[in-house]
Scaffold this motif. Structure first.
Motif, PDB file in Angstrom:
ATOM      1  N   ARG A 265      61.516  33.228 -38.529  1.00  0.00           N
ATOM      2  CA  ARG A 265      61.838  33.240 -37.115  1.00  0.00           C
ATOM      3  C   ARG A 265      60.843  33.889 -36.258  1.00  0.00           C
ATOM      4  N   PHE A 266      59.932  34.754 -36.811  1.00  0.00           N
ATOM      5  CA  PHE A 266      59.213  35.684 -36.012  1.00  0.00           C
ATOM      6  C   PHE A 266      57.739  34.813 -35.983  1.00  0.00           C
ATOM      7  N   GLY A 267      57.332  34.063 -36.654  1.00  0.00           N
ATOM      8  CA  GLY A 267      56.385  33.535 -36.302  1.00  0.00           C
ATOM      9  C   GLY A 267      55.006  34.307 -36.255  1.00  0.00           C
ATOM     10  N   PRO A 268      54.318  33.990 -35.069  1.00  0.00           N
ATOM     11  CA  PRO A 268      52.837  34.994 -35.139  1.00  0.00           C
ATOM     12  C   PRO A 268      53.543  36.323 -34.653  1.00  0.00           C
ATOM     13  N   LEU A 269      54.564  36.526 -34.028  1.00  0.00           N
ATOM     14  CA  LEU A 269      54.995  37.760 -34.058  1.00  0.00           C
ATOM     15  C   LEU A 269      54.743  38.667 -35.260  1.00  0.00           C
ATOM     16  N   HIS A 270      55.198  38.204 -36.539  1.00  0.00           N
ATOM     17  CA  HIS A 270      55.248  38.942 -37.555  1.00  0.00           C
ATOM     18  C   HIS A 270      53.701  39.653 -37.804  1.00  0.00           C
ATOM     19  N   ILE A 306      48.255  41.891 -29.902  1.00  0.00           N
ATOM     20  CA  ILE A 306      49.229  41.375 -28.716  1.00  0.00           C
ATOM     21  C   ILE A 306      48.505  40.161 -28.008  1.00  0.00           C
ATOM     22  N   VAL A 307      47.279  40.395 -27.838  1.00  0.00           N
ATOM     23  CA  VAL A 307      46.708  39.151 -26.974  1.00  0.00           C
ATOM     24  C   VAL A 307      46.531  37.977 -27.773  1.00  0.00           C
ATOM     25  N   GLU A 308      46.437  38.108 -28.906  1.00  0.00           N
ATOM     26  CA  GLU A 308      46.247  37.094 -29.969  1.00  0.00           C
ATOM     27  C   GLU A 308      47.873  36.366 -29.923  1.00  0.00           C
ATOM     28  N   PHE A 309      48.767  37.205 -30.100  1.00  0.00           N
ATOM     29  CA  PHE A 309      50.164  36.629 -29.967  1.00  0.00           C
ATOM     30  C   PHE A 309      50.592  35.921 -28.997  1.00  0.00           C
ATOM     31  N   TRP A 310      49.997  36.453 -27.725  1.00  0.00           N
ATOM     32  CA  TRP A 310      50.424  35.833 -26.358  1.00  0.00           C
ATOM     33  C   TRP A 310      49.730  34.277 -26.408  1.00  0.00           C
ATOM     34  N   ASN A 311      48.448  34.358 -26.839  1.00  0.00           N
ATOM     35  CA  ASN A 311      47.607  33.048 -27.158  1.00  0.00           C
ATOM     36  C   ASN A 311      48.497  32.051 -28.099  1.00  0.00           C
ATOM     37  N   GLN A 312      49.109  32.467 -28.981  1.00  0.00           N
ATOM     38  CA  GLN A 312      49.766  31.789 -29.765  1.00  0.00           C
ATOM     39  C   GLN A 312      50.936  30.913 -29.413  1.00  0.00           C
TER      40      GLN A 312
END
Length: 340
Positions: A265-270, A306-312
């Motif tokens: 459920r967390f996807g790229p946040l993980h 965090i920036v990579e997470f935002w990108n995804q």
């Protein structure tokens, strides 16, 4: 060092046992400040308030912070704020610690133990604040993604450190016996476990962030509103994860610790949180002279994650000189994707 008073009536009676433990904790942290090679604290004012939000707002004009205290409210993702530490000088040597009277009391053994944890948590903020003021990295306010992500990293780091060190302090106050007969040190996990609540809150926050991005696609808000909301929600999510993680991590830094985001459920946040968690485990404000350099590395690496997470999740940033351009990707190109 510590003075204690009540709000809004400064003459209201204090619980003697609560007053005693706050004084003991104050002395404990005074010793930690000295051991860390920091300047002695001038004073720490502890305010116990029956109107917590109002008490925090009352420092809007005197606190040495650019936080919007005049609009402060204690509701947060995953729960409510029960304590707030504010600097009143640039060196963080004269802070005020404001505590919610409904959360710090000695009516039961469990409440007393939780009160110790809350007070210790706020005193850690004093220690971290002073270490940062002397050795740490200075951050300017900016809406640029990497700088915004550094601030978000710092907020989550502070909450993680405050929880972890508060648990170590709490463990010195006794033990608890489980229903299976196992004797364990006092800790947030054994006294008042909230990790599942925080993990669920972070998951809900992630859903809300994805919905906010899609609301922009549908024309329900403009790009400035989207970007402001994305920063706030990301910070709330990561702070919730910091609280959850700190509760479940072992008290010693050499123990096994697994990210709390290890589900689909967390996807790229993980991936983002796993990196932040690894970074957070590497720092201690008790080694104040090394704190600044370590934090600098954490802010740099953490902001990249965090920036990579935002990108995804669909936020694509492009800088033109001093101008930021934000594009929002098609949902089929982002997580969670409904495309092939």
């Amino acid at each position: 060092m510590v003075t204690i008073r009540t709000h809004p009536d400064p003459l209201a009676c204090l619980e003697p046992e609560l007053e005693r433990v706050i004084t003991v904790l104050g002395s404990t942290f005074e010793a930690l400040v000295e051991a860390a090679g920091l300047e002695p604290l001038i004073a720490v004012d502890v305010v116990i308030s029956s109107d917590f939000d109002s008490a925090v707002r009352s420092y809007a004009d005197t606190a040495a912070t650019d936080e919007a205290l005049g609009r402060f409210h204690s509701n947060r993702l995953g729960g409510v704020v029960r304590g707030k530490t504010l600097p009143r000088d640039a060196g963080y040597r004269n802070p005020v610690v404001i505590l919610d009277a409904s959360a710090v009391h000695t009516s039961t053994q469990e409440a007393f133990a939780e009160s110790i944890s809350i007070v210790a948590h706020e005193f850690v903020h004093v220690l971290v604040g002073q270490a940062r003021a002397r050795f740490g990295t200075t951050l300017e306010r900016s809406g640029l993604p990497r700088v915004a992500a550094q601030w978000i990293t710092r907020y989550a780091l502070d909450e993680y450190l405050a929880d972890v060190i508060a648990d170590r302090v709490l463990s010195q106050f006794g033990t608890v016996t489980t229903s299976e007969g196992e004797t364990l040190p006092l800790s947030s996990r054994t006294v008042a476990p909230y990790s599942e609540i925080f993990v669920d809150a972070a998951s809900s926050g992630l859903d809300a962030l994805i919905d906010t991005i899609h609301s922009y696609r549908l024309g329900h808000l403009d790009i400035d509103e989207l970007w402001a909301s994305a920063q706030t929600t990301t910070s709330d999510i990561l702070i919730a994860l910091a609280h959850a993680q700190a509760e479940l991590d072992p008290l010693t830094s050499d123990g096994d610790a697994h990210p709390v985001t290890g589900t689909a459920r967390f996807g790229p946040l993980h991936t983002c949180w796993a990196e932040l968690h690894k970074l957070f485990r590497s720092v201690s404000p008790l080694a104040a002279a090394e704190f600044g350099e370590t934090e600098k590395e954490i802010l740099s690496s953490g902001s990249e994650s965090i920036v990579e997470f935002w990108n995804q999740i669909g936020l694509i940033f492009t800088l033109f000189a001093d101008t930021l351009h934000i594009a929002v990707a098609h949902p089929h190109r982002t997580w969670p994707s409904s495309g092939p």
